[in-house]
Design a protein around this motif. Sequence first.
Motif, PDB file in Angstrom:
ATOM      1  N   TRP A 214       0.714  -1.131   0.120  1.00  0.00           N
ATOM      2  CA  TRP A 214       0.012  -0.212   0.074  1.00  0.00           C
ATOM      3  C   TRP A 214       0.892   1.087   0.027  1.00  0.00           C
ATOM      4  O   TRP A 214       1.921   1.266   0.721  1.00  0.00           O
ATOM      5  N   ILE A 215       0.667   2.108  -0.585  1.00  0.00           N
ATOM      6  CA  ILE A 215       1.158   3.712  -0.813  1.00  0.00           C
ATOM      7  C   ILE A 215       0.300   4.449   0.009  1.00  0.00           C
ATOM      8  O   ILE A 215      -0.835   4.739  -0.333  1.00  0.00           O
ATOM      9  N   THR A 216       0.839   5.225   0.961  1.00  0.00           N
ATOM     10  CA  THR A 216       0.006   6.272   1.652  1.00  0.00           C
ATOM     11  C   THR A 216       0.727   7.555   1.851  1.00  0.00           C
ATOM     12  O   THR A 216       2.034   7.607   1.807  1.00  0.00           O
ATOM     13  N   SER A 217       0.014   8.559   1.758  1.00  0.00           N
ATOM     14  CA  SER A 217       0.704  10.056   2.209  1.00  0.00           C
ATOM     15  C   SER A 217      -0.444  10.927   2.594  1.00  0.00           C
ATOM     16  O   SER A 217      -1.694  10.725   2.397  1.00  0.00           O
ATOM     17  N   PHE A 218       0.060  11.991   3.309  1.00  0.00           N
ATOM     18  CA  PHE A 218      -0.993  12.998   3.467  1.00  0.00           C
ATOM     19  C   PHE A 218      -1.347  13.915   2.366  1.00  0.00           C
ATOM     20  O   PHE A 218      -2.016  14.506   2.113  1.00  0.00           O
ATOM     21  N   SER A 219      -0.497  13.695   1.189  1.00  0.00           N
ATOM     22  CA  SER A 219      -0.547  14.749   0.182  1.00  0.00           C
ATOM     23  C   SER A 219      -0.980  13.894  -1.252  1.00  0.00           C
ATOM     24  O   SER A 219      -0.750  12.885  -1.824  1.00  0.00           O
ATOM     25  N   PRO A 220      -2.356  14.290  -1.537  1.00  0.00           N
ATOM     26  CA  PRO A 220      -3.011  13.742  -2.657  1.00  0.00           C
ATOM     27  C   PRO A 220      -2.026  13.929  -4.044  1.00  0.00           C
ATOM     28  O   PRO A 220      -1.756  12.892  -4.820  1.00  0.00           O
ATOM     29  N   ILE A 238      -1.071  -2.312  -6.735  1.00  0.00           N
ATOM     30  CA  ILE A 238      -0.937  -1.873  -5.144  1.00  0.00           C
ATOM     31  C   ILE A 238      -2.360  -1.297  -4.830  1.00  0.00           C
ATOM     32  O   ILE A 238      -2.836  -0.776  -5.771  1.00  0.00           O
ATOM     33  N   GLU A 239      -2.472  -0.772  -3.715  1.00  0.00           N
ATOM     34  CA  GLU A 239      -3.600  -0.046  -2.982  1.00  0.00           C
ATOM     35  C   GLU A 239      -2.888   1.330  -2.682  1.00  0.00           C
ATOM     36  O   GLU A 239      -1.785   1.556  -2.293  1.00  0.00           O
ATOM     37  N   TYR A 240      -3.949   2.415  -2.471  1.00  0.00           N
ATOM     38  CA  TYR A 240      -3.747   3.654  -2.145  1.00  0.00           C
ATOM     39  C   TYR A 240      -4.445   4.155  -1.118  1.00  0.00           C
ATOM     40  O   TYR A 240      -5.764   4.036  -1.083  1.00  0.00           O
ATOM     41  N   SER A 241      -3.868   4.812  -0.112  1.00  0.00           N
ATOM     42  CA  SER A 241      -4.429   5.542   1.124  1.00  0.00           C
ATOM     43  C   SER A 241      -4.162   6.826   1.192  1.00  0.00           C
ATOM     44  O   SER A 241      -3.072   7.290   0.996  1.00  0.00           O
ATOM     45  N   LEU A 242      -5.172   7.651   1.369  1.00  0.00           N
ATOM     46  CA  LEU A 242      -4.969   9.109   1.743  1.00  0.00           C
ATOM     47  C   LEU A 242      -4.887   9.319   3.404  1.00  0.00           C
ATOM     48  O   LEU A 242      -6.031   8.976   3.866  1.00  0.00           O
TER      49      LEU A 242
END
Length: 351
Positions: A214-220, A238-242
């Motif tokens: 999973w890739i995550t970040s505070f930044s869209p 992969i999956e994406y989280s904000l």
Amino acid sequence: MFFRRFIVKLEEKLFSPGRVLFQNLNSYTKDFKQLISKINKDKLQEVEVITHGVGSWRFYPMGINKDEIVYGNGFEFQKTPAKNINDLIDEVLKKNPTISFEIDVQYPPENHEIRKKFPLNYGCVIHDIPNWEKIKVTSKATQYLQRNSIKNVLNHFVNCKYYQKSKLHIEIKVTEECYGNQTVNCELICRDLAKDLLEFIEKYKRASNENWIWITSFSPKALKIFRKNLPENLRNSIEYSLILGYQGGFIKSKLAQLKGFVPAFDEKIKLEILEMDWLNCIWFSIQGIPNFKEEFIILNQKRKERNPNIPNLEFNFSTYQFRKEKLFLMLLKHGKYPFNFRSFLIDIDDK
């Protein structure tokens, strides 16, 4: 000395009052899973447990001090030496092989000597963005960062076959510029991470075919740039989280920024969420967004209005801002939710 001890205790209560002791890990997670099964819209096959900072609040690398020591949280301010990431992962998975990990990835600036010395292995795992100008290629800190590069962590994770049961949530750490119009460093970091992950995305698959990165970040913007830098055929491998920031005024803003830049959860961020059809999950804290239930209902409704076939967003909440009993009450008071919590994020203290 008394004042220093007072400050340390205050910081621990402020930043992670709800962290769980290692020996209580399985009972703690069992209780939260049972709670989520009661309040979720649907019955999920599995509720994922994600450990903040690779399962060690105390020994996860937070920053680099003036003596070139990479330090964790601990009781001694900027003095508790961080442990190696792979050792921390091994320890947690001995206790529970299905737990997942959140890690932070950093990359030096484009012309830094570390890139020249280690051209294939310069992305590293550490929470705070280092003051790269002060880090020399021969320093003790660089030796630690090399041992704990993102590639070394990933190689260990796949060689031990951990990825078949556990997942990695990799946070792209960026500066404030990655929320505005300047994107040079943001582009560089996202491009580097995509390049480092490519081999692992292509080669290592779960028997169930479920995505384990999973890739995550505070930044869209960071999520968008990262995704753009993957080959088109792998973008959904992969999956994406904000990660959402905070709602509130000046004081809330200052508290949110204590460990780096955090954006407000405002109309601009909401619009970007609506436009990211491929976004899978939202991470949040109840401390940052007290009226989260109403906000998330509206987000899912508006996404459906734009695209009726889009899956509903799922959600991940962090537990360490509150004591367990208080957080239970805060979640239960809303009754049944019209969406699903797919996971929760915990701090583990292994003192």
